[in-house]
Design a protein around this motif. Structure first.
Motif, PDB file in Angstrom:
ATOM      1  N   HIS A 182       5.447   4.283 -11.255  1.00  0.00           N
ATOM      2  CA  HIS A 182       6.834   3.826 -11.110  1.00  0.00           C
ATOM      3  C   HIS A 182       6.889   2.369 -10.656  1.00  0.00           C
ATOM      4  O   HIS A 182       7.572   1.539 -11.266  1.00  0.00           O
ATOM      5  CB  HIS A 182       7.543   4.728 -10.101  1.00  0.00           C
ATOM      6  N   PHE A 183       6.162   2.049  -9.606  1.00  0.00           N
ATOM      7  CA  PHE A 183       6.167   0.672  -9.101  1.00  0.00           C
ATOM      8  C   PHE A 183       5.514  -0.283 -10.100  1.00  0.00           C
ATOM      9  O   PHE A 183       5.967  -1.420 -10.281  1.00  0.00           O
ATOM     10  CB  PHE A 183       5.448   0.601  -7.752  1.00  0.00           C
ATOM     11  N   LEU A 184       4.454   0.165 -10.765  1.00  0.00           N
ATOM     12  CA  LEU A 184       3.756  -0.705 -11.711  1.00  0.00           C
ATOM     13  C   LEU A 184       4.648  -1.037 -12.906  1.00  0.00           C
ATOM     14  O   LEU A 184       4.697  -2.192 -13.354  1.00  0.00           O
ATOM     15  CB  LEU A 184       2.469  -0.032 -12.195  1.00  0.00           C
ATOM     16  N   ALA A 185       5.355  -0.050 -13.435  1.00  0.00           N
ATOM     17  CA  ALA A 185       6.223  -0.269 -14.598  1.00  0.00           C
ATOM     18  C   ALA A 185       7.351  -1.237 -14.285  1.00  0.00           C
ATOM     19  O   ALA A 185       7.834  -1.955 -15.172  1.00  0.00           O
ATOM     20  CB  ALA A 185       6.788   1.064 -15.085  1.00  0.00           C
ATOM     21  N   ILE A 186       7.784  -1.281 -13.008  1.00  0.00           N
ATOM     22  CA  ILE A 186       8.850  -2.192 -12.600  1.00  0.00           C
ATOM     23  C   ILE A 186       8.313  -3.595 -12.327  1.00  0.00           C
ATOM     24  O   ILE A 186       8.856  -4.592 -12.788  1.00  0.00           O
ATOM     25  CB  ILE A 186       9.547  -1.660 -11.328  1.00  0.00           C
ATOM     26  N   GLN A 187       7.226  -3.641 -11.561  1.00  0.00           N
ATOM     27  CA  GLN A 187       6.748  -4.924 -11.037  1.00  0.00           C
ATOM     28  C   GLN A 187       5.759  -5.640 -11.945  1.00  0.00           C
ATOM     29  O   GLN A 187       5.709  -6.866 -11.974  1.00  0.00           O
ATOM     30  CB  GLN A 187       6.121  -4.678  -9.658  1.00  0.00           C
ATOM     31  N   LYS A 188       4.942  -4.870 -12.674  1.00  0.00           N
ATOM     32  CA  LYS A 188       3.962  -5.465 -13.582  1.00  0.00           C
ATOM     33  C   LYS A 188       3.960  -4.664 -14.886  1.00  0.00           C
ATOM     34  O   LYS A 188       2.983  -3.969 -15.206  1.00  0.00           O
ATOM     35  CB  LYS A 188       2.574  -5.483 -12.949  1.00  0.00           C
TER      36      LYS A 188
END
Length: 372
Positions: A176-182
């Protein structure tokens, strides 16, 4: 004595000329293997391509003239243009590469997902016998066109990442965080794992790869063991690859085994359990966070009051931290805290609201393929 010039006979210099015959056509003796057409239809076609690590036998079928007296004059080569980069590969074969018949083991993972040209020749490697065959992606039963569409759906928001009933909440949090941030890292990891069976996180150079038994790539979405999403349909290819390959790689002893019929059971739940130190490690290695605080309590609550929890969490969000919480899911489902609880579910914190009068903290969370 008079000087003179001595003439000797002409010395013959051996020269390699064009042979009288050339290879006209070659054929595959072995059977090809099943795999996806990769056209968005999710169709698996029988005997449609080569498989990484498997050996196939080829033979010269016809010549332009009679067969050469010495079969060792026939040489073999394999080449391809990488569809991802446009780079041309003229790779050498391992072991002997001459003769009228040859067995080739296709151990080049980068060749997966490409059309390979298998060539047999005597004089001209580019214009003699050639056979073009597709080499399946490592996840050969997963449609690549469908996979790319699913990835795009998740990039920049991360909210569609859906673990279903599996025990992958911690890995889903990282995704979830990776798809948003990177988002470009998120996309590359999944596409590289699908095609070659390994991926390097661009931001950290952390490598993730399939284990040697390759049990995950043998799964089809038609299998009973293939997991469902939280809506009762089939889990997306994008979530399967990201969640399960990372978890299986993290497990040092046991394989992670997806189980659509008994998700959350002893085997799936036990091999899918992800502890706080593993989440902290993924935050460093996959999300490339440089300041990771692991303050998770596995038995008791970290805070003595609603106000203290809300203030600390709000402060961390304000200062730009991405927060993963290990919660007791039942507390949220029942909207109350039990006397003794054990945390069992990872969620991503999106927002905090404090109702100090009623000692309530209202959290907006990422979980189960959406926000709650």
């Amino acid at each position: 004595m008079g000087a003179g010039v001595v003439f000797d006979e002409k010395t013959n210099i051996p020269r390699k000329g064009i042979e009288a015959t050339q290879v006209k056509s070659i054929k595959l003796i072995s059977d090809l293997d099943d795999g996806s057409l990769n056209d968005g239809s999710k169709t698996i076609k029988e005997k449609s391509g080569l498989v990484y690590g498997k050996t196939y036998t080829f033979k010269v079928e016809t010549y332009t003239n009679d067969a050469p007296k010495d079969p060792s004059m026939i040489r073999w080569a394999v080449s391809y243009t990488d569809t991802e980069t446009g780079k041309f590969y003229k790779n050498a074969l391992e072991g002997p590469n001459t003769g009228e018949e040859i067995s080739i083991t296709f151990n080049d993972a980068n060749g997966c997902g490409n059309n390979l040209e298998i060539k047999a020749y005597i004089n001209d490697v580019d214009n003699e016998g050639k056979l073009t065959l597709f080499k399946h992606n490592r996840f050969r039963f997963f449609d690549r066109k469908t996979l790319k569409s699913e990835i795009q759906q998740r990039m920049n928001t991360g909210k569609d990442i859906d673990q279903g009933q599996s025990s992958m909440c911690a890995i889903a949090l990282i995704g979830h965080f990776l798809a948003i941030q990177k988002p470009s890292d998120y996309e590359k990891i999944i596409l590289d794992m699908h095609r070659t069976g390994e991926a390097i996180v661009p931001s950290t150079q952390y490598k993730i790869k399939l284990d040697k038994d390759e049990h995950l790539i043998k799964v089809k979405d038609s299998d009973a063991s293939y997991p469902n999403n939280s809506n009762g349909g089939k889990m997306s290819y994008a979530d399967f690859i990201f969640l399960f390959t990372i978890k299986d790689y993290l497990n040092s002893v046991f394989d992670y085994d997806p189980d659509g019929t008994s998700a959350g059971g002893f085997v799936e739940g036990g091999t899918g359990l992800t502890l706080p130190h593993e989440v902290a490690s993924m935050m460093k290695n996959i999300l490339s966070y440089t300041d990771v605080k692991n303050e998770t309590n596995l038995v008791t609550s970290k805070w003595a009051s609603a106000k203290s929890s809300a203030n600390e969490l709000s402060g961390l969000l304000t200062n730009g931290y991405s927060i993963g919480l290990l919660i007791t899911a039942g507390n949220f489902q029942n909207n109350s805290k039990g006397t003794f609880t054990i945390p069992n579910h990872w969620v991503g914190l999106k927002g905090v609201t404090l109702d100090e009068k009623n000692e309530k903290v209202i959290l907006t969370l990422f979980t189960w393929g959406g926000y709650q």
